[in-house]
Design a protein around this motif. Sequence first.
Motif, short mmCIF file in Angstrom:
data_model
loop_
_atom_site.label_atom_id
_atom_site.label_comp_id
_atom_site.label_asym_id
_atom_site.label_seq_id
_atom_site.Cartn_x
_atom_site.Cartn_y
_atom_site.Cartn_z
N LEU A 17 38.16 28.01 61.19
CA LEU A 17 38.87 28.88 60.26
C LEU A 17 39.77 29.84 61.04
N LEU A 18 40.98 29.99 60.57
CA LEU A 18 41.97 30.82 61.27
C LEU A 18 42.26 32.09 60.48
N GLY A 19 42.48 33.20 61.21
CA GLY A 19 42.85 34.44 60.54
C GLY A 19 41.73 34.98 59.68
N GLN A 20 42.13 35.69 58.64
CA GLN A 20 41.16 36.31 57.75
C GLN A 20 40.54 35.26 56.84
N SER A 21 39.20 35.29 56.73
CA SER A 21 38.51 34.34 55.88
C SER A 21 37.23 34.98 55.36
N SER A 22 36.60 34.31 54.43
CA SER A 22 35.35 34.81 53.84
C SER A 22 34.12 34.28 54.57
N ASN A 23 34.35 33.68 55.76
CA ASN A 23 33.26 33.18 56.60
C ASN A 23 32.41 32.11 55.92
N ASP A 24 33.03 31.30 55.09
CA ASP A 24 32.37 30.11 54.55
C ASP A 24 33.36 28.96 54.63
N TYR A 25 32.93 27.80 54.17
CA TYR A 25 33.79 26.63 54.29
C TYR A 25 34.54 26.32 52.99
N LEU A 26 34.64 27.30 52.10
CA LEU A 26 35.47 27.15 50.91
C LEU A 26 36.86 27.69 51.23
N LEU A 27 37.83 26.81 51.26
CA LEU A 27 39.20 27.21 51.57
C LEU A 27 39.81 27.85 50.34
N GLU A 28 39.98 29.17 50.39
CA GLU A 28 40.46 29.94 49.25
C GLU A 28 41.90 30.39 49.46
N GLN A 29 42.43 31.08 48.47
CA GLN A 29 43.80 31.54 48.51
C GLN A 29 44.04 32.40 49.76
N GLY A 30 45.08 32.08 50.50
CA GLY A 30 45.46 32.85 51.68
C GLY A 30 44.73 32.46 52.95
N GLU A 31 43.73 31.59 52.86
CA GLU A 31 42.99 31.17 54.05
C GLU A 31 43.62 29.92 54.66
N LYS A 32 43.37 29.75 55.96
CA LYS A 32 43.86 28.58 56.68
C LYS A 32 42.73 27.99 57.49
#
Length: 243
Positions: free
Chosen positions: A149-164
């Motif tokens: 996961l790159l950049g800001q994320s929710s620390n799970d494997y669900l790719l959400e809006q704004g995540e890369k």
Amino acid sequence: MITNKLANVDNQQQRGITGLETAIILIAFVVVASVFSFTVLSTGVFASERSKETVYAGLEEAKSSLEPRGSVIAFKGRAGTTTDDDTIYKIQFVLGNAIAGEPVDLTPPYTADATNTDPDISSGAEYKTVISYQDKNQYLSDVPWTIKLLGQSSNDYLLEQGEKAEITVWLLQRLNGVSDPTANDGVTKYSAADANGSSGILTAGTLLDENDQFTLEVKPESGSTLAIQRTTPARLDAIMDLK
């Protein structure tokens, strides 16, 4: 005179019977028309509801779609002892949501730690997204892949809006204790499919060479399939941007 009166009475009775029959026929027509109208209206409402459901389903599919963000990077490895054995052993690309929509489950079936043989199977991982590989010589329906996961994320494997998410597809294995995959026997083919039923290029398979075209298909649990098609360059470098 009596005969004429009887005739008139008989005519009046006949006219009364004719009027009753006509009324019954009219009522029957009204009933049939009402039933027919109700059927038509019900069919129209049902068709409208089905059309609405189809549109909503299409929107949900689109909302769950993936798109590549940036370049597709290929890494060279040597699956033997000569330059003829140079090939691409892994491919990296970044994914994001195509539109601001539903999260996409990118639970990876493998991990990589750069200390032992990579990739490492994730025991008990229930992965929903499958990646397939195809070139002119072979088709692999389920190839090993890992995620970062790159950049800001929710620390799970669900790719959400704004995540890369950076996806690495492993066509070959990097061997234990090898720090340089481009060294002799730096990478190797897969001997067989593993417990997940996945594998990269098998022993009897054909390595990617210069000017070879290949296709990766990312297939999430829902949403459309993302196809990434590239051609290897005329010369294989350690790291290549497949434009």
